[in-house]
Design a protein around this motif. Structure first.
Motif, PDB file in Angstrom:
ATOM      1  N   ASP A   6       0.947   3.787  -3.328  1.00  0.00           N
ATOM      2  CA  ASP A   6       0.966   5.425  -2.817  1.00  0.00           C
ATOM      3  C   ASP A   6       1.686   6.463  -3.124  1.00  0.00           C
ATOM      4  O   ASP A   6       1.146   7.371  -3.877  1.00  0.00           O
ATOM      5  CB  ASP A   6       0.406   5.801  -1.053  1.00  0.00           C
ATOM      6  N   ASN A  48       0.659  -0.826  -0.295  1.00  0.00           N
ATOM      7  CA  ASN A  48      -0.219  -0.312   0.058  1.00  0.00           C
ATOM      8  C   ASN A  48       0.649   1.659  -0.288  1.00  0.00           C
ATOM      9  O   ASN A  48       0.095   2.691  -0.112  1.00  0.00           O
ATOM     10  CB  ASN A  48      -1.170  -0.083   1.134  1.00  0.00           C
ATOM     11  N   THR A  49       2.624   1.198   0.858  1.00  0.00           N
ATOM     12  CA  THR A  49       3.036   2.195   0.691  1.00  0.00           C
ATOM     13  C   THR A  49       3.031   2.348  -0.614  1.00  0.00           C
ATOM     14  O   THR A  49       3.588   3.841  -0.788  1.00  0.00           O
ATOM     15  CB  THR A  49       4.368   2.368   2.219  1.00  0.00           C
ATOM     16  N   GLN A  98      -8.853   5.188  -1.878  1.00  0.00           N
ATOM     17  CA  GLN A  98      -8.051   4.639  -2.637  1.00  0.00           C
ATOM     18  C   GLN A  98      -7.741   4.356  -3.822  1.00  0.00           C
ATOM     19  O   GLN A  98      -8.867   4.475  -3.874  1.00  0.00           O
ATOM     20  CB  GLN A  98      -7.644   3.419  -1.292  1.00  0.00           C
ATOM     21  N   GLN A 128       1.759   8.974  -6.584  1.00  0.00           N
ATOM     22  CA  GLN A 128       1.938  10.332  -6.222  1.00  0.00           C
ATOM     23  C   GLN A 128       2.564  11.013  -7.004  1.00  0.00           C
ATOM     24  O   GLN A 128       2.218  12.323  -7.368  1.00  0.00           O
ATOM     25  CB  GLN A 128       1.753  10.612  -4.849  1.00  0.00           C
TER      26      GLN A 128
END
Length: 651
Positions: free
Chosen positions: A78, A74-75, A105, A82
């Motif tokens: 993300d 998930n990190t 999300q 971005q």
């Protein structure tokens, strides 16, 4: 500002991407197997299976448990999202934002995952000329640059080099600070881009002039015959008169046409003689500028393309230059740049007509150049610098005599002139309308007093006073101006103009009626309320001495500045005024500052003001010039009646 964001910094990585592209740089140290694992996670494969399939728990602590594996993925997701929002396409960014807004999300498919991955990899790569500017500059800056047609880094560098230090002025909301930051970043990336940003762009300045312009530039002959077959001529080294240096052999120090008699001027070579001649016009700035342009063009042509000194030229050389003026060498032609810029060229492309892809001067400009050079050579013969004048044997270029040299058709019709005045009054009454009040005062001064734009720009408050010929019921004010040919005259000033000037002076925090009590400070009638944040503007409007002097609008407008103000505000009026029909919009859109002088002349003649009176107000040296407006009014009357006849017959 212009540099890549910290989140897109390049991190070293090894391996091959799952897309099959070798030597791809991955952001944040992510590896090939990380992208493969993330693709599986996007396809709804359980984190426990991913950890077992792609990772070794002993080497990868984040794969120790399904929970830590899911947090790691998930990190990573993300981070890539971005980067894609910052560096990807507009469509991708909008899709991701909508998905985040709906689901909390991003929900990715195989296609969107590939797009996100490519955008993230681009963020970690070295800049390339073909990269979109949105991948490297902030979105807000990128949008403004795209509005000027700049889409790639290569186009941005070419734009900077083509437009020079003033490139940022044409881009809305890109000021000097942002422009310098962009150029600074481009300079750091020159090795990666394999493109060079020219040295004079945002170079250190002293008194408004870049230090790269301090040194003299020596020009040397450049003959087309020396080029090899099939080779293209290179860029010439050219410089304006004040920065010009000439090799001794071409300086004219020992030229054939030098006079042996006692010379009246202290001139050791041709450059000295040119400067001595131009010094005669030091108190006539417009004449000085025009003659400087013609002489430096001729001198550069003689040295660079003809390979001769000015005082070595003969009749055949002068005839060759006359032919050159019909179609100047493309290397002598360029966009308008400051005289201290290396991009400066003797002929400005914006003022040259274009035919068959080649720049050319008008016949009038060619004749003016020949006559200016003939006059200069005659003076050098008179002061015994030259033995003879080769231009005496050269005929003027053939010019078609125009029946009406002045473009008086730009004068506004009476009804439109009234509409424009009413609209300016209405807009000047609004709050925060200082610019409208300034342009109203300028237009009324031009349109009610028949001033030229140069005369309006230099008009002084101390030269405006009530006339002794006025009465209490009909007060008359007069303004003394110095016009064309250094001839002074007094022009009447209307009551409406006085109202406009009072409002403009109130915006400048000065009392206009203090003139009558002889208490007003000396200054221009029209002065800018907003001073551009440029070195030249600040230096021009600075009052006082020392570094602590405050920039105040006491220098007034330049003639060009006043023309730009009027043009800008008239364009805004055309775009926003609903009371104008299409024909009115076209007429106002084509009007400039000088059109209002024609408006005054045409309407005053139509209202039966004696022609000799109009001549004195306009400052014409000849009554024949003023009579053009009489003919124009006669033509307008006949055209209007002809239209009436046509409408009558169609009923």
């Amino acid at each position: 500002m212009a540099e890549r964001r910290a989140s897109s910094e390049k991190a070293t990585a090894s391996g091959q991407a799952s897309t099959g592209v070798a030597d791809v740089a991955f952001p944040r140290g992510f590896r090939t197997k990380d992208f493969t694992a993330l693709r599986a996670y996007v396809q709804r494969i359980a984190p426990a299976i991913i950890a077992r399939t792609y990772y070794d728990p002993d080497e990868d602590p984040h794969a120790a448990t399904p929970g830590t594996m899911e947090r790691y993925l998930n990190t990573m997701l993300d981070t890539l999202v971005q980067l894609a929002l910052a560096h990807g396409s507009t469509a991708l960014a909008e899709h991701l934002r909508a998905s985040i807004k709906q689901h909390g999300q991003p929900k990715l498919t195989a296609v969107t995952f590939r797009m996100v991955t490519e955008a993230a990899q681009l963020a970690a790569a070295a800049p390339h000329p073909d990269h979109a500017i949105g991948a490297w500059l902030r979105p807000r800056i990128a949008r403004r640059l795209k509005g000027e047609g700049l889409t790639t880094l290569g186009e941005l560098v070419a734009f900077c080099n083509r437009r020079g230090p003033s490139r940022w002025r044409s881009i809305p909301r890109i000021g000097r600070g942002r422009a310098r930051a962009i150029v600074s970043w481009l300079r750091k990336q020159q090795a990666a881009l394999q493109l060079t940003v020219d040295i004079d762009i945002d170079s250190v300045e002293k008194a408004g002039v870049p230090l790269v312009a301090d040194e003299l530039v020596e020009v040397v002959p450049n003959f087309a015959s020396e080029l090899g077959e099939g080779s293209r001529p290179g860029r010439l080294t050219l410089a304006p008169l004040e920065r010009l240096a000439v090799p001794h052999a071409l300086s004219g120090a020992n030229a054939e046409n030098r006079s042996t008699a006692f010379c009246y001027i202290q001139a050791n070579h041709d450059l000295d003689a040119v400067r001595a001649y131009l010094n005669r016009f030091r108190d006539q700035p417009k004449t000085l500028r025009a003659y400087t342009k013609e002489l430096e063009r001729f001198l550069l042509w003689a040295v660079v393309l003809r390979g001769k000194a000015l005082s070595d030229l003969r009749v055949d050389d002068c005839e060759a230059y006359k032919d050159f003026l019909k179609c100047p060498d493309p290397r002598f032609v360029g966009e308008r740049f400051a005289r201290h810029s290396p991009r400066w060229r003797p002929f400005a492309s914006s003022s040259s007509a274009t035919a068959n892809g080649k720049a050319s001067l008008s016949a009038d400009s060619q004749r003016y150049a020949v006559r200016a050079l003939r006059t200069a050579f005659a003076w050098w013969v008179d002061v015994r610098y030259l033995a003879g004048n080769p231009w005496k044997a050269v005929n003027d270029p053939v010019v078609v005599n125009r029946a009406n040299a002045m473009k008086i058709e730009r004068a506004l019709p009476a009804e439109l002139w009234r509409k424009l005045r009413d609209e300016l009054d209405a807009r000047s009454a609004e709050e925060c309308a200082m610019q409208w009040r300034a342009v109203r005062a300028a237009i009324l001064l031009l349109g009610d007093s028949g001033l030229r734009r140069e005369e309006a720009a230099i008009a002084r408050c101390e030269n405006l006073r009530p006339s002794s010929y006025g009465t209490v019921e009909r007060p008359v004010w007069e303004l003394t101006v110095v016009g064309k040919g250094q001839r002074g005259r007094a022009v009447p000033v209307s009551a409406a103009t006085l109202v406009g000037l009072r409002a403009h002076w109130a915006d400048r925090r000065q009392v206009f009626d203090a003139i009558r009590r002889e208490q007003a400070p000396l200054g221009p009638l029209l002065a800018p309320l907003i001073i551009p944040w440029t070195d030249a503007s600040r230096q021009r409007h600075r009052r006082g001495e020392g570094d602590g002097a405050l920039p105040l609008a006491e220098a007034g407008y330049t003639a060009d500045g006043l023309n730009r103000l009027i043009g800008r505000m008239l364009t805004k009026l055309v775009e926003t005024c609903d009371s104008l029909d299409l024909d009115d919009r076209m007429r106002i859109g084509q009007a400039n500052a000088h059109a209002f002088r024609h408006t005054f002349a045409t309407h005053s003649v139509a209202d039966e003001v004696p022609v000799d009176v109009v001549q004195k107000v306009l400052g014409h040296a000849s009554l024949q010039t003023t009579s053009i407006y009489v003919q124009a009014e006669k033509q307008r009357v006949l055209e209007e009646v002809a239209d009436y006849y046509a409408r009558l017959s169609s009923r």
